[in-house]
Design an enzyme around this catalytic site. Structure first.
Site, PDB file in Angstrom:
ATOM      1  N   CYS A 141      10.083   7.861  42.785  1.00 17.61           N
ATOM      2  CA  CYS A 141      10.755   8.856  42.929  1.00 17.61           C
ATOM      3  C   CYS A 141      12.142   8.454  42.841  1.00 17.61           C
ATOM      4  CB  CYS A 141      10.566   9.934  44.126  1.00 17.61           C
ATOM      5  SG  CYS A 141      11.882  11.255  44.338  1.00 17.61           S
ATOM      6  N   GLN A 241      22.964  19.686  54.780  1.00 17.06           N
ATOM      7  CA  GLN A 241      23.448  19.411  53.249  1.00 17.06           C
ATOM      8  C   GLN A 241      22.411  18.293  52.631  1.00 17.06           C
ATOM      9  OE1 GLN A 241      25.186  21.650  51.460  1.00 17.06           O
ATOM     10  NE2 GLN A 241      26.038  22.555  53.041  1.00 17.06           N
ATOM     11  N   GLU A 288      26.660  31.783  64.259  1.00 18.96           N
ATOM     12  CA  GLU A 288      25.612  31.289  63.458  1.00 18.96           C
ATOM     13  C   GLU A 288      24.391  32.055  63.962  1.00 18.96           C
ATOM     14  OE1 GLU A 288      21.889  29.931  61.781  1.00 18.96           O
ATOM     15  OE2 GLU A 288      24.247  29.216  60.972  1.00 18.96           O
ATOM     16  N   ASP A 336      29.559  30.232  54.682  1.00 23.96           N
ATOM     17  CA  ASP A 336      28.473  29.265  53.537  1.00 23.96           C
ATOM     18  C   ASP A 336      26.961  30.274  53.986  1.00 23.96           C
ATOM     19  OD1 ASP A 336      26.990  27.673  52.283  1.00 23.96           O
ATOM     20  OD2 ASP A 336      27.290  25.901  53.662  1.00 23.96           O
ATOM     21  N   CYS A 362      25.213  28.688  47.519  1.00 24.80           N
ATOM     22  CA  CYS A 362      24.154  28.144  46.473  1.00 24.80           C
ATOM     23  C   CYS A 362      23.586  28.933  45.570  1.00 24.80           C
ATOM     24  CB  CYS A 362      23.239  27.453  47.950  1.00 24.80           C
ATOM     25  SG  CYS A 362      22.289  28.871  48.752  1.00 24.80           S
TER      26      CYS A 362
END
Length: 405
Positions: A141, A241, A288, A336, A362
């Site tokens: 990979c 990330q 969060e 985010d 994203c």
């Protein structure tokens, strides 16, 4: 056999001919042949290749579903991903400046989820095949960090120890400063014998931490991650990330947007990717939904040196967003959200008129929706930086700043 001209590349990385007909591993401008099967072209052969076509760097590309566009040049992929962002914004009437695309290098992924299945002779681990439920082995990979490649035999060993031949295991593996952090889902139910066996395997395989379902089987070394001056031990399976390169690019952009302020709120703060580095210069309210991640962030802050105050709050920002009056005194916000975006929270940010917002996303589509709301509330959007952590995939991440005009 009928010939087809590929007109464009779709958002999932397939070439699209008139119809539409989707043709995997093709590029715009190419002349191809194939057999239509519904909306797909099967048995595709390239008659006239694109000048942007390159030899795939990974020998698993044709069978593995982990990558979609290894057959395209780096320049083409960057232009394509920038175009996806620009198109999503144009659909909302926004003509944006794309500041550039920064792409993580090959073999830099520090986390991955492997599919694993027991076999008669042992086990097989890898990624699912292209449009298939078959597991493809990936010994060469080109995505995974070399240190993460060692997780493949680890996943196979764990499947032999605690997997069923009737079901796949999902094995999430993350590089930490103490070694491999492994979290397994869909294995056999834990009993005393299996727990002992798995603990022995964790020792033999030299794992930093092994989690089975919701149970931590062994934590031989605390699997830490570094965020700014702080070391954090995130809960098992936490979001991180995908590459250090991508994280650094996003963080640098966020810091530049936020600038020199004294009070910052970090929404969807995770375990502190942005909050902890920002606390070198500003007090931070970190919000969060996952209580364990907020607890990990708080421990990391308390053990670090030279940081200003971070107030961690566990709160579901989808069901219970921070209201506009709760932003009193806040000079900059970082947000985010997950792929679904954060429509309700963006609305409250807009009403609060926080002077500066750094928006990481994203999903270009939900970002464009959020951007429209902020622009309507009087914000000016700055240049958009595209950050490609998921090299050779159809995945797109981005960051942009918004300032009150």
């Amino acid at each position: 056999m009928t010939e087809y001209r590929i007109e464009r590349l779709g958002h999932q990385g397939d070439g699209i001919a008139r119809g539409p007909l989707f043709a995997p591993m093709t590029l715009p401008g190419e002349l191809v042949t194939g057999t239509p099967d519904g909306q797909r072209l099967e048995g595709v052969k390239i008659v006239t290749p694109s000048p942007d076509r390159v030899a795939a760097p990974c020998r698993h590309f044709k069978s593995c579903g982990g990558c979609q566009v290894q057959h395209a040049s780096d320049d083409f992929v960057e232009t394509w991903k920038a175009g996806i962002v620009a198109e999503a914004l144009r659909a909302q009437g926004i003509d944006a400046e794309i500041a550039g695309v920064t792409t993580s290098p090959p073999r830099s992924r520090r986390r991955a989820t492997l599919s694993v299945r027991r076999t008669k002779k042992g086990a097989i681990a890898g990624f699912h095949g292209r449009a298939s439920g078959t597991i493809v082995e990936i010994p060469d990979c080109q995505l995974l960090h070399l240190d993460l490649m060692g997780a493949i035999p680890v996943a196979e060993a764990l499947a032999v120890a605690g997997g069923s031949r009737k079901a796949e295991l999902s094995v999430s593996v993350t590089l930490s400063d103490a070694g491999l952090d492994v979290a397994v889902r869909d294995g056999k139910d834990l009993d005393r014998d299996l727990e002992v066996l798995l603990a022995q395997e964790a020792e033999r395989l030299d794992l930093a931490r092994l989690t089975w379902g919701d149970e931590v089987i062994a934590m031989r070394r605390a699997p830490g991650q570094t965020f700014g001056p702080a070391r954090v031990v995130p809960p098992p399976g936490s979001f991180l990330q995908a590459t250090q390169h991508g994280e650094a690019a996003l963080l640098a952009a966020v810091q530049k947007i936020v600038g020199d302020v004294s009070q910052v709120v970090d929404l969807f703060a995770g375990a502190g990717t942005f909050a902890l580095p920002l606390a070198k210069n500003a007090e931070v309210l970190a919000v969060e939904g996952d209580k364990a991640m907020i607890a990990a962030l708080d421990r990391g802050w308390r053990e670090a040196q030279g940081l200003k105050k971070i107030t961690g709050v566990a709160r579901d920002l989808f069901r219970n967003p921070l209201l506009s009056d709760e932003f009193r005194g806040i000079e900059a916000a970082v947000i985010d959200p997950p792929r679904a975006g954060a429509e309700a929270q963006i609305g409250e940010l807009a009403r609060a008129q926080v002077p500066v917002i750094a928006h990481v996303s994203c999903s270009p589509v939900t970002f464009a929706r959020d951007a429209t709301r902020l622009i309507a509330a009087g914000y000016q959007m700055g240049p958009v930086l595209v950050v490609d952590q998921f090299r050779w995939s159809a995945h797109v991440e981005l960051v942009a700043g918004f300032r009150l005009t």
